[in-house]
Design an enzyme around this catalytic site. Structure first.
Site, PDB file in Angstrom:
ATOM      1  CG  PHE A  11      46.405  33.886  26.760  1.00  0.00           C
ATOM      2  CD1 PHE A  11      47.475  33.488  25.971  1.00  0.00           C
ATOM      3  CD2 PHE A  11      46.578  33.917  28.155  1.00  0.00           C
ATOM      4  CE1 PHE A  11      48.688  33.122  26.539  1.00  0.00           C
ATOM      5  CE2 PHE A  11      47.782  33.561  28.737  1.00  0.00           C
ATOM      6  CZ  PHE A  11      48.834  33.150  27.929  1.00  0.00           C
ATOM      7  CB  THR A  36      34.721  40.050  24.573  1.00  0.00           C
ATOM      8  OG1 THR A  36      35.946  39.375  24.892  1.00  0.00           O
ATOM      9  CG2 THR A  36      33.526  39.279  25.111  1.00  0.00           C
ATOM     10  CB  THR A 130      42.146  32.459  38.567  1.00  0.00           C
ATOM     11  OG1 THR A 130      43.218  33.201  39.110  1.00  0.00           O
ATOM     12  CG2 THR A 130      40.851  32.992  39.198  1.00  0.00           C
ATOM     13  CG  ASP A 131      46.811  31.852  41.432  1.00  0.00           C
ATOM     14  OD1 ASP A 131      46.212  32.738  40.774  1.00  0.00           O
ATOM     15  OD2 ASP A 131      48.049  31.853  41.588  1.00  0.00           O
ATOM     16  CD  GLU A 132      44.253  36.952  39.819  1.00  0.00           C
ATOM     17  OE1 GLU A 132      43.541  37.921  40.087  1.00  0.00           O
ATOM     18  OE2 GLU A 132      44.982  36.900  38.817  1.00  0.00           O
ATOM     19  CE1 TYR A 155      39.288  36.620  36.076  1.00  0.00           C
ATOM     20  CE2 TYR A 155      41.137  36.770  37.591  1.00  0.00           C
ATOM     21  CZ  TYR A 155      40.468  36.103  36.579  1.00  0.00           C
ATOM     22  OH  TYR A 155      40.972  34.921  36.085  1.00  0.00           O
ATOM     23  CE  LYS A 159      37.560  32.102  36.461  1.00  0.00           C
ATOM     24  NZ  LYS A 159      37.105  31.497  35.176  1.00  0.00           N
TER      25      LYS A 159
HETATM   26  P1  NAD Z   1      40.967  35.892  27.747  1.00  0.00           P
HETATM   27  O1  NAD Z   1      40.373  37.156  28.260  1.00  0.00           O
HETATM   28  O2  NAD Z   1      42.193  35.962  26.891  1.00  0.00           O
HETATM   29  O3  NAD Z   1      39.867  35.090  26.911  1.00  0.00           O
HETATM   30  C1  NAD Z   1      38.541  34.962  27.335  1.00  0.00           C
HETATM   31  C2  NAD Z   1      37.693  34.519  26.148  1.00  0.00           C
HETATM   32  O4  NAD Z   1      36.339  34.374  26.599  1.00  0.00           O
HETATM   33  C3  NAD Z   1      37.673  35.528  24.988  1.00  0.00           C
HETATM   34  O5  NAD Z   1      37.884  34.866  23.765  1.00  0.00           O
HETATM   35  C4  NAD Z   1      36.280  36.127  25.060  1.00  0.00           C
HETATM   36  O6  NAD Z   1      35.785  36.533  23.787  1.00  0.00           O
HETATM   37  C5  NAD Z   1      35.474  34.987  25.637  1.00  0.00           C
HETATM   38  N1  NAD Z   1      34.262  35.450  26.329  1.00  0.00           N
HETATM   39  C6  NAD Z   1      34.175  36.467  27.237  1.00  0.00           C
HETATM   40  N2  NAD Z   1      32.894  36.620  27.629  1.00  0.00           N
HETATM   41  C7  NAD Z   1      32.164  35.672  26.979  1.00  0.00           C
HETATM   42  C8  NAD Z   1      30.788  35.319  26.987  1.00  0.00           C
HETATM   43  N3  NAD Z   1      29.910  35.987  27.745  1.00  0.00           N
HETATM   44  N4  NAD Z   1      30.392  34.284  26.214  1.00  0.00           N
HETATM   45  C9  NAD Z   1      31.276  33.618  25.436  1.00  0.00           C
HETATM   46  N5  NAD Z   1      32.597  33.917  25.374  1.00  0.00           N
HETATM   47  C10 NAD Z   1      33.034  34.935  26.141  1.00  0.00           C
HETATM   48  O7  NAD Z   1      41.203  35.002  29.033  1.00  0.00           O
HETATM   49  P2  NAD Z   1      42.332  33.916  29.351  1.00  0.00           P
HETATM   50  O8  NAD Z   1      43.493  34.596  29.971  1.00  0.00           O
HETATM   51  O9  NAD Z   1      42.551  33.051  28.163  1.00  0.00           O
HETATM   52  O10 NAD Z   1      41.602  33.076  30.505  1.00  0.00           O
HETATM   53  C11 NAD Z   1      40.798  31.953  30.182  1.00  0.00           C
HETATM   54  C12 NAD Z   1      40.261  31.339  31.456  1.00  0.00           C
HETATM   55  O11 NAD Z   1      41.352  30.933  32.272  1.00  0.00           O
HETATM   56  C13 NAD Z   1      39.429  32.312  32.295  1.00  0.00           C
HETATM   57  O12 NAD Z   1      38.356  31.580  32.845  1.00  0.00           O
HETATM   58  C14 NAD Z   1      40.382  32.776  33.375  1.00  0.00           C
HETATM   59  O13 NAD Z   1      39.680  33.120  34.553  1.00  0.00           O
HETATM   60  C15 NAD Z   1      41.223  31.535  33.561  1.00  0.00           C
HETATM   61  N6  NAD Z   1      42.605  31.770  34.040  1.00  0.00           N
HETATM   62  C16 NAD Z   1      43.422  32.695  33.417  1.00  0.00           C
HETATM   63  C17 NAD Z   1      44.728  32.871  33.869  1.00  0.00           C
HETATM   64  C18 NAD Z   1      45.687  33.835  33.181  1.00  0.00           C
HETATM   65  O14 NAD Z   1      46.786  34.057  33.676  1.00  0.00           O
HETATM   66  N7  NAD Z   1      45.339  34.406  32.029  1.00  0.00           N
HETATM   67  C19 NAD Z   1      45.194  32.118  34.949  1.00  0.00           C
HETATM   68  C20 NAD Z   1      44.331  31.194  35.569  1.00  0.00           C
HETATM   69  C21 NAD Z   1      43.044  31.026  35.091  1.00  0.00           C
HETATM   70  P1  TYD Z   2      48.323  41.019  35.239  1.00  0.00           P
HETATM   71  O1  TYD Z   2      49.065  40.521  34.041  1.00  0.00           O
HETATM   72  O2  TYD Z   2      47.252  42.035  35.041  1.00  0.00           O
HETATM   73  O3  TYD Z   2      47.763  39.739  36.015  1.00  0.00           O
HETATM   74  P2  TYD Z   2      47.039  39.618  37.478  1.00  0.00           P
HETATM   75  O4  TYD Z   2      46.633  40.965  37.924  1.00  0.00           O
HETATM   76  O5  TYD Z   2      45.866  38.749  37.173  1.00  0.00           O
HETATM   77  O6  TYD Z   2      48.049  38.981  38.370  1.00  0.00           O
HETATM   78  O7  TYD Z   2      49.365  41.654  36.252  1.00  0.00           O
HETATM   79  C1  TYD Z   2      50.462  40.904  36.747  1.00  0.00           C
HETATM   80  C2  TYD Z   2      51.174  41.758  37.784  1.00  0.00           C
HETATM   81  O8  TYD Z   2      51.775  42.884  37.119  1.00  0.00           O
HETATM   82  C3  TYD Z   2      50.240  42.335  38.841  1.00  0.00           C
HETATM   83  O9  TYD Z   2      50.919  42.351  40.094  1.00  0.00           O
HETATM   84  C4  TYD Z   2      49.963  43.745  38.352  1.00  0.00           C
HETATM   85  C5  TYD Z   2      51.272  44.122  37.654  1.00  0.00           C
HETATM   86  N1  TYD Z   2      51.135  45.044  36.499  1.00  0.00           N
HETATM   87  C6  TYD Z   2      51.924  46.197  36.438  1.00  0.00           C
HETATM   88  O10 TYD Z   2      52.739  46.486  37.316  1.00  0.00           O
HETATM   89  N2  TYD Z   2      51.763  47.024  35.350  1.00  0.00           N
HETATM   90  C7  TYD Z   2      50.871  46.745  34.349  1.00  0.00           C
HETATM   91  O11 TYD Z   2      50.763  47.553  33.391  1.00  0.00           O
HETATM   92  C8  TYD Z   2      50.083  45.556  34.426  1.00  0.00           C
HETATM   93  C9  TYD Z   2      49.079  45.215  33.361  1.00  0.00           C
HETATM   94  C10 TYD Z   2      50.259  44.727  35.524  1.00  0.00           C
END
Ligand code: NAD
Ligand code: TYD
Length: 349
Positions: A11, A36, A130-132, A155, A159
């Site tokens: 993403f 993946t 991530t902020d988590e 998770y 991280k």
């Molecule tokens: P995502 O799950 O959509 O994408 C992760 C990608 O990494 C996928 O394309 C997957 O195929 C690839 N991948 C997984 N394992 C792999 C491996 N072993 N080798 C090579 N590629 C691999 O994740 P995202 O939401 O786009 O998040 C991207 C980064 O940003 C992550 O590091 C996540 O921790 C961080 N992040 C995400 C959020 C969020 O809200 N989505 C917020 C803050 C930080």
């Molecule tokens: P999510 O998108 O999984 O992100 P994160 O857990 O990394 O914050 O979830 C966002 C919020 O929404 C979280 O508080 C969990 C809640 N949630 C639901 O209530 N129902 C759902 O089906 C999902 C996926 C998340």
């Protein structure tokens, strides 16, 4: 400059890859992704033929493969996004998170060090996190860059561990690094297991909207293109060795966000107001569900001049419009290769 971007078929990675390929034609971008369940070449098809872009399928935790890739390409920079990223999956399958997020990050750091240690000038390892990692807040307060780490889920702890590894390679081996910790992202190309795209898809198909617990948990939401812009500014202008929090000062209780989403969906689908809200179904809470995340991004804003470009209502409207115009993308995931997983997740609620 030759840059390795990991996780660029996911993403956020897809948005970062597209931004760098288009905005920096002088950079050579290599996108490494294991593909993946979350990786999808459809996410980056717009740029697949660009002359400064190359896709490589591979696993960041495979040491010899990563060594070979560095030898072949002689990277100057790494932007590391590849990760297992979904909290719910980390509860059902935590070991995949340890392998990719911890071992994978350590492999990349070690190989970058091996290749760069003779001369670190012009080199950069940028780790996206991530902020988590900071844990869970009560009703008051914000995460700042020196908030103590207190991760709670497999998770977030994987991280957090990866962030520590990056700092360890910086302090011990002088590897030039930067780290950013961002709040929850939303936008186009997000895998429909995360809250916003899952609920958009369920509303389209009149399926229940599974709200965990009472829906009172708070998340701080940022439009993904604003995250990509922040990564760009930190990559180019951030101080070496520094950490930057990224967030749009945009906190929502889940239930309030879901009601806004339902209202916009009713309008866009031409349904009577209140139709989508009837799909809201309160389900068993997530194990160890963090109560509240909220980011203070003042350092990034004041030092590097970054600011979000859209309000939440604008970003959400753009996001819904994208999913409505790209239902085939959603259908390929929910009825195609990942149907079994998707249905199982859904039924288990
Ligand atoms: P995502 O799950 O959509 O994408 C992760 C990608 O990494 C996928 O394309 C997957 O195929 C690839 N991948 C997984 N394992 C792999 C491996 N072993 N080798 C090579 N590629 C691999 O994740 P995202 O939401 O786009 O998040 C991207 C980064 O940003 C992550 O590091 C996540 O921790 C961080 N992040 C995400 C959020 C969020 O809200 N989505 C917020 C803050 C930080
Ligand atoms: P999510 O998108 O999984 O992100 P994160 O857990 O990394 O914050 O979830 C966002 C919020 O929404 C979280 O508080 C969990 C809640 N949630 C639901 O209530 N129902 C759902 O089906 C999902 C996926 C998340």
């Amino acid at each position: 400059m030759k840059i390795l971007i990991t996780g660029g078929a996911g993403f956020i990675g897809a948005h970062v890859v597209k931004r760098f390929v288009r905005n920096y034609p002088n950079y050579q971008i290599v996108n490494l992704d294991k593909l993946t369940y979350a990786g999808n070449l459809e996410n980056i098809k717009d740029i697949e033929k660009e002359p400064n872009y190359q896709f490589v399928k591979g696993d960041i935790s495979d040491l010899e493969f990563i060594r070979g890739l560095f030898k072949e390409h002689q990277f100057d920079g790494v932007i590391h996004l590849a990760a297992e990223s979904h909290v719910d999956r980390s509860i059902t399958d935590p070991l995949a998170f340890v392998t990719t997020n911890l071992v994978g990050t350590a492999v990349l750091l070690q190989v970058a060090k091996e290749n760069w240690k003779a001369d670190y000038s012009g080199k950069l390892f940028y780790h996206v996190s991530t902020d988590e990692v900071y844990g869970s807040l009560g009703a008051e307060g914000f995460f700042v860059e020196d908030t103590p780490y207190d991760p709670r889920s497999p998770y977030s702890s994987s991280k957090a561990g990866s962030d520590h590894l990056v700092r360890a390679w910086h302090h011990t081996f002088n590897l030039p690094v930067k780290i950013s910790n961002c709040s929850n992202n939303y936008g186009s190309y997000q895998f429909p297991e995360k809250l916003i795209p899952l609920f958009i898809n369920n509303i389209i198909h009149n399926k229940p909207l599974p709200v965990y617990g009472e829906g009172v948990n708070v998340r701080d939401w940022l439009f993904v293109e604003d995250h990509a812009a922040a990564i760009d500014v930190i990559f180019h202008k951030g101080e070496m060795g520094e950490t930057y929090n990224i967030g749009g000062n945009n906190e929502w209780r889940n239930i309030d966000l879901i009601k806004v989403l339902c209202k916009q969906m009713d309008e866009k689908l031409g349904r009577d107001e209140g139709t989508s809200e009837q799909l809201i179904t309160f389900v068993k809470d997530r194990a160890g569900h963090d109560m509240r995340y909220a980011i203070d991004a003042a350092k990034l804003m004041n030092d590097l001049g970054w600011a979000p470009t859209v309000t939440f209502e604008q970003g959400l409207s753009k996001t819904i419009d994208w999913y409505l115009s790209n239902q085939e993308w959603l259908d390929n995931i929910t009825s195609g290769a990942y149907k079994d997983y998707y249905d199982a997740q859904y039924v288990n609620r």
